[in-house]
Write a protein that holds these residues in place. Structure first.
Motif, PDB file in Angstrom:
ATOM      1  N   GLY A 776       0.464  -1.569  -0.251  1.00 54.12           N
ATOM      2  CA  GLY A 776      -0.119  -0.077  -0.297  1.00 54.12           C
ATOM      3  C   GLY A 776       0.740   0.862   0.269  1.00 54.12           C
ATOM      4  O   GLY A 776       1.885   1.281   0.043  1.00 54.12           O
ATOM      5  N   VAL A 777       0.320   2.884  -0.236  1.00 56.29           N
ATOM      6  CA  VAL A 777       0.633   3.484   0.104  1.00 56.29           C
ATOM      7  C   VAL A 777       1.213   4.024   1.044  1.00 56.29           C
ATOM      8  O   VAL A 777       0.605   4.037   2.037  1.00 56.29           O
ATOM      9  CB  VAL A 777       0.112   4.961  -0.765  1.00 56.29           C
ATOM     10  CG1 VAL A 777       0.543   5.901  -0.611  1.00 56.29           C
ATOM     11  CG2 VAL A 777      -0.557   4.438  -1.948  1.00 56.29           C
ATOM     12  N   LYS A 778       2.958   4.150   1.652  1.00 57.14           N
ATOM     13  CA  LYS A 778       3.130   4.281   2.714  1.00 57.14           C
ATOM     14  C   LYS A 778       3.577   5.491   2.963  1.00 57.14           C
ATOM     15  O   LYS A 778       3.801   6.649   4.192  1.00 57.14           O
ATOM     16  CB  LYS A 778       4.447   3.298   2.741  1.00 57.14           C
ATOM     17  CG  LYS A 778       3.966   2.460   3.034  1.00 57.14           C
ATOM     18  CD  LYS A 778       5.649   1.129   3.348  1.00 57.14           C
ATOM     19  CE  LYS A 778       5.213  -0.346   2.991  1.00 57.14           C
ATOM     20  NZ  LYS A 778       3.634  -0.537   4.029  1.00 57.14           N
ATOM     21  N   TRP A 779       4.170   6.989   2.033  1.00 60.60           N
ATOM     22  CA  TRP A 779       4.533   8.442   2.209  1.00 60.60           C
ATOM     23  C   TRP A 779       2.726   9.002   1.612  1.00 60.60           C
ATOM     24  O   TRP A 779       2.763   9.042   0.943  1.00 60.60           O
ATOM     25  CB  TRP A 779       5.968   8.253   1.787  1.00 60.60           C
ATOM     26  CG  TRP A 779       6.412   7.299   2.244  1.00 60.60           C
ATOM     27  CD1 TRP A 779       6.954   6.040   1.113  1.00 60.60           C
ATOM     28  CD2 TRP A 779       7.064   7.116   3.590  1.00 60.60           C
ATOM     29  NE1 TRP A 779       7.805   5.207   2.167  1.00 60.60           N
ATOM     30  CE2 TRP A 779       7.475   6.027   3.519  1.00 60.60           C
ATOM     31  CE3 TRP A 779       6.663   7.192   4.609  1.00 60.60           C
ATOM     32  CZ2 TRP A 779       7.923   5.347   4.677  1.00 60.60           C
ATOM     33  CZ3 TRP A 779       7.648   6.997   5.350  1.00 60.60           C
ATOM     34  CH2 TRP A 779       8.027   6.144   5.574  1.00 60.60           C
ATOM     35  N   SER A 780       2.759  10.212   1.035  1.00 60.83           N
ATOM     36  CA  SER A 780       2.079  11.187   1.191  1.00 60.83           C
ATOM     37  C   SER A 780       3.925  12.210  -0.349  1.00 60.83           C
ATOM     38  O   SER A 780       2.286  12.092  -0.973  1.00 60.83           O
ATOM     39  CB  SER A 780       1.879  12.208   2.006  1.00 60.83           C
ATOM     40  OG  SER A 780       2.823  13.359   2.116  1.00 60.83           O
ATOM     41  N   ALA A 781       4.742  11.411   0.025  1.00 56.64           N
ATOM     42  CA  ALA A 781       5.657  12.184  -1.116  1.00 56.64           C
ATOM     43  C   ALA A 781       6.603  11.170  -0.833  1.00 56.64           C
ATOM     44  O   ALA A 781       7.186  10.285   0.509  1.00 56.64           O
ATOM     45  CB  ALA A 781       5.417  13.460  -1.289  1.00 56.64           C
TER      46      ALA A 781
END
Length: 1000
Positions: A776-781
């Motif tokens: 999954g997505v772990k960071w906003s950027a």
């Protein structure tokens, strides 16, 4: 379109297909040959061909028949083609032996009964016909060419882009049903109504190889297939090349039709191309055409007619002979008698009206009347020699053949003049008859003149070469003639006594050009392309007059071919002996080297087991880093060794060349400039006892390769080939373990990078779909962009401060407005070393500040980090601003430019961010970068004074940064139109510039 089928037996593997084989068989481009005897293995085996070839003799039956798309014709083909039936001995000059005829056999069915029972559902061959020609298993090759197996007058058939295979299957079934058991179809080709099949006897079929077939369309200038040819090429016994051409040329009796027939034949000659022949298990380099074979047979409906003689005279002369085949009550007999009587009355009336008719017509009519009178007394008690009997069939045929178009075209060198020959024509014209009739020529309203439309020609290699030599001699004579004229020998003032002879090659010797008729008593000796002496002998050439199912009579010729054939077992034995002899000789004189790979222990870990001395193991390799290994090559032989790296074998899917793009080799000495190169690569010569050191360098900096390695779609593995001239090949494996890199990825992939960086997922292959779905997505950027921009902000501030305290009297590095992202010192070893540390920190998810040694100064650190950031952004797969986002931005800014609407800077920034916010990660990354640039400009400009006095350092920095980062951040192609490209560049820079402008 040509097709080929291989039927030959190959007892040994091809030597040149075996990597590292000894002895190495050179390709055509290699020079000199790589064997000590100066002979390749195949050449050495070929020189001993007399030891593995055996003499063979076979009969070849070549037949042609225009079946006129009539039903029931297939019922006759087996009898006349295979069994030799349907011959009328009384209507042929040839004499036939009663082949295998039983002593008490019933007499053959007469013509009247044969014609009376004719049916489209039964064979029309005479009952009790035991066959007059050799057939059955006496024949080694059966070759049948058919014309009009479909109705070619139909536009749908003539224009069909493909052929209907059903008629061909029907004919093939009919032939195979009649052939003895074991005969094999070795070649087949169809073009609309043309059909060609070649069958081989059980003992011959395994020796047929290099089969290639093709078609040539000549109808409607080459587009329609109603006319043309089907052609097959075979090799017998790996030694003798034979070509069969079945054609159907332009019809019609007009002059234009004659010229078109010649054109059709020339197109078949020019357009026929075959696939290369396999010689000694190796395919030849070039394809072949007509003229390259040893024996050729050209047959079919050539459509050449009789000219210079009225058709009615031809019919009368021939009907005088065919009428004797019938009884008085036969329908055909009554038609013949009626036509002869009508012709006699017309002839008498013509003589009465005009006694001054042309010489040729008078001669013809007189001849006709004479023969008619004589024909009434054919039962004369005195028997004359047929050649001197004016009423004999032989004399009639001879008088008509002088009007044959084909013979004239051959003499005039307009068609079939380049060595083609034909057997003596001792049979009636094969066209045109009433179907169902033995001897009634076309009785329709057109009453077409009989002609020998169907022919069988043949040519040997000796015939073709003889013609070529004759043409060459004539051209040489013409050149000499022109030279003599150029020197004034043809000038009347020149003494005529000085001219030895007067020769015009265009006219002199014309009387010597005669129709090349074959002597059936003697065999022709032919030296083949393979160097063997073959013999060919024409035994029979005749028509099958008593086949009634078509308006053409079938025609066949039987040849006896004596040739040398390869015995596979004997050839395999010779091959093995030659290989052993060459191997022994080569081992005694071939150069030998020893290859030693210097081991490196520092890279041995769980991923890189210790390498053996034969493998170049680079251990772990990361992006844009260089590693080297050493290979020692020692000459341990007794003779000088010339060697070099050559193109890698099995290079399907790999880059061409001696090394892959990520590898480089360098010898410790200059190459041999005066020696030949190995496959266009440099070579080096080592004397006995000498050794060379080769530095092998690996560096992966191609971003497409980086992406493929990150996604585990390729590996850093290959094999180098060290070729020793006149020796063997040495194979040196190369291996490296790829360390995952954050470079070259998309922002979406970087958001899924787990803690610990991309190296922590070394075996998870972040690029594959399974991992993307699982992670999954772990960071906003991307943390990499955040860490780099943060480090640059801190390091710029520190570098500016250190410079002011230590080196304030010197020109600062930011006098170059592209600093710190591009600087003159960025290619130094120290900066490269620091960049490597920065990349390792990114890949392992460690703070950038911890990547530097204590002794590094702030200037070096900021240059290393800034250069890394610029490269990182430029190599993002989707860019900070994606192509889709840029299209929206470009359209918005371009629209306002066209409407000349100007927005305040704050509103402009808001508008851009509003578009980018659709992808939050990209928008945040954009903010990180532009904020860092603005702060860098502010920090540098605060510590600087513009010495030029024209514009501030701030403006220079803004312009330089905008130019650098517009291309790095925006991932979209530029227009090719110069004007549009200029506008797009301006809009790109505006997007960056509006965010990095600082208050002045």
């Amino acid at each position: 379109m040509s097709s080929s089928r291989r039927l030959d037996y190959s007892p040994e593997p091809r030597i040149r297909d075996t990597p590292g084989a000894f002895p190495s068989t050179p390709g055509r481009s290699e020079s000199p040959p790589v064997v000590s005897s100066q002979l390749s293995l195949s050449q050495a085996v070929h020189q001993r061909r007399a030891e593995y070839t055996v003499p063979r003799k076979i009969k070849i039956k070549v037949a042609t028949w225009n079946v006129a798309a009539l039903h029931g014709t297939e019922l006759d083909v087996g009898a006349w083609f295979v069994s030799g039936k349907g011959i009328s001995e009384s209507l042929s000059v040839l004499s036939f032996e009663d082949k295998d005829k039983p002593a008490a056999a019933e007499s053959q069915e007469d013509v009247a009964h044969q014609e009376a029972r004719r049916s489209k559902k039964k064979s029309t061959i005479p009952v009790n016909d035991h066959g007059a020609l050799p057939g059955g298993d006496e024949i080694g090759l059966y070759v049948l060419g058919l014309q009009e197996i479909v109705d070619i007058s139909s536009a749908s058939e003539a224009l069909r882009p493909y052929h209907d295979p059903h008629p061909g299957r029907k004919w093939k079934h009919a032939v195979e049903t009649a052939l003895p058991r074991g005969y094999t179809l070795v070649a087949e080709q169809q073009l609309i109504g043309l059909y060609l099949v070649v069958y081989a006897a059980p003992a011959i079929a395994p020796t047929v190889s290099s089969v290639s077939t093709t078609s040539v369309r000549t109808g409607l200038m080459g587009y329609m297939g109603n006319k043309g040819a089907v052609v097959a090429r075979i090799a017998l016994g790996e030694t003798t090349r034979i070509v069969f051409v079945n054609c159907h040329l332009c019809a019609g009796a007009e002059k234009g039709n004659l010229e078109r027939r010649n054109w059709d034949a020339s197109q078949v000659q020019k357009q026929t191309k075959f696939s290369p022949v396999d010689v000694d298990d190796t395919a030849e380099e070039t394809s072949e055409g007509l003229g390259d074979e040893d024996f050729a047979f050209w047959f079919g409906d050539l459509n050449y007619r009789l000219e210079g003689i009225p058709g009615e005279d031809v019919r009368r002369l021939l009907l005088l002979h065919t009428k004797n085949e019938y009884s008085q009550t036969n329908a055909s007999k009554r038609k013949i008698d009626a036509e002869l009587a009508l012709h006699d009355r017309s002839s008498e009336h013509s003589h009465t009206e005009d006694d001054s008719s042309s010489h040729s017509s008078s001669h013809t009519h007189t001849s006709s009347s004479s023969k008619a009178d004589t024909a009434t007394s054919l039962q004369s008690s005195e028997t004359l020699d047929p050649s001197s009997d004016p009423a004999s069939l032989q004399t009639t045929l001879a008088s008509l053949l002088s009007h044959d178009q084909l013979h004239k075209q051959m003499r005039q060198r307009k068609a079939f003049h380049d060595g083609w020959r034909e057997g003596p024509i001792n049979f009636l014209p094969t066209y045109k008859y009433d179907p169902g009739s033995v001897g009634m020529f076309d009785s329709s309203e057109k009453k077409r003149s009989p002609s020998w439309c169907d022919r069988i020609l043949f040519r040997t290699r000796r015939d073709k070469h003889g013609y070529d030599q004759k043409v060459h001699a004539e051209e040489a004579a013409k050149r000499r003639d022109h030279e003599m004229k150029a020197h004034g020998i043809d000038d009347p003032a020149v003494n005529e006594e000085e001219v030895l002879f007067d020769y015009d090659p265009t006219t002199d010797g014309a009387d010597d050009d005669y129709y090349p008729e074959v002597d059936q008593k003697d065999s022709t000796v032919v030296t083949t392309k393979a160097g063997f002496e073959d013999k060919i002998h024409l035994e029979y050439y005749t028509s099958h007059q008593r086949v009634l199912s078509s308006d053409h009579k079938p025609l066949d010729a039987i040849f006896t071919l004596s040739y040398e054939a390869v015995d596979p077992d004997l050839k395999a034995k010779v091959h093995q002996e030659v290989a052993r002899e060459l191997d022994k000789a080569e081992n005694e004189r071939r150069p030998a080297v020893t290859v030693i790979v210097d081991p490196h222990q520092e890279d041995h870990d769980s991923l890189n087991p210790p390498a053996d001395h034969e493998c170049v193991n680079f251990g772990s390799v990361q992006y844009a880093s260089t590693k080297t290994r050493n290979v020692t090559i020692a000459n341990t032989g007794r003779v000088p060794a010339t060697l070099g790296f050559t193109d890698r074998i099995g290079s399907s899917g790999k880059a061409a060349g001696a090394t892959p793009p990520w590898l480089h080799v360098h010898f410790d000495r200059a190459s041999d400039t005066e020696r030949p190169m190995v496959d266009s690569h440099e070579v080096y010569t080592l004397e006995p006892g000498d050794a060379a050191n080769v530095v092998v360098t690996i560096r992966v900096d191609d971003i497409d390769l980086v992406r493929a390695l990150n996604d585990a779609k390729t590996q850093l593995k290959d094999v180098l080939v060290l070729r020793v001239h006149n020796g063997r090949d040495y194979f040196i494996p190369v291996h490296a373990t790829w360390l995952q890199s954050s470079f070259g990825r998309s922002i979406g992939d970087l958001l899924r990078t787990p803690e610990g960086g991309v190296r922590s997922s070394e075996h998870k292959h972040m690029g594959d779909a399974e991992y993307s779905d699982r992670a999954g997505v772990k960071w906003s950027a991307p943390r990499e962009i955040f860490r780099l921009t943060e480090a640059i902000e801190n390091l710029v501030e520190r570098a500016v401060a250190e410079w002011g305290m230590k080196l304030g009297d010197h020109n600062p590095p930011w006098d170059n407005p592209r600093w710190p992202f591009i600087s003159p010192s960025e290619e130094t070893k120290e900066i490269q070393r620091l960049k490597k540390r920065v990349r390792e920190a990114l890949d392992n998810d460690t703070p950038v500040s911890q990547a530097f040694p204590i002794e590094s100064d702030a200037l070096q650190k900021v240059e290393a980090v800034a250069g890394t950031l610029l490269a990182f952004l430029a190599n993002l797969e989707d860019g900070v601003i994606t192509e889709a986002s840029w299209k929206e931005l470009d359209a918005d800014i371009g629209g306002r430019e066209q409407s000349k609407t100007q927005l305040p800077a704050e509103d402009e920034r808001f508008k851009i961010l509003d578009i980018l916010v659709s992808s939050p990660a990209h928008s945040t990354s954009f903010t990180f970068v532009t904020s860092m640039l603005a702060k860098t400009i502010l920090e540098i400009s605060s510590a600087s004074i513009d010495s030029e006095g024209k514009r501030s350092i701030r403006q220079k920095l803004e312009e330089a940064y905008v130019e650098m980062f517009a291309d790095a951040i925006i991932k979209a192609p530029l227009p090719t139109n110069p004007k549009e490209r200029k506008g797009a560049l301006a809009r790109r820079r505006k997007v960056i510039g509006v965010f990095i402008e600082v208050e002045r």
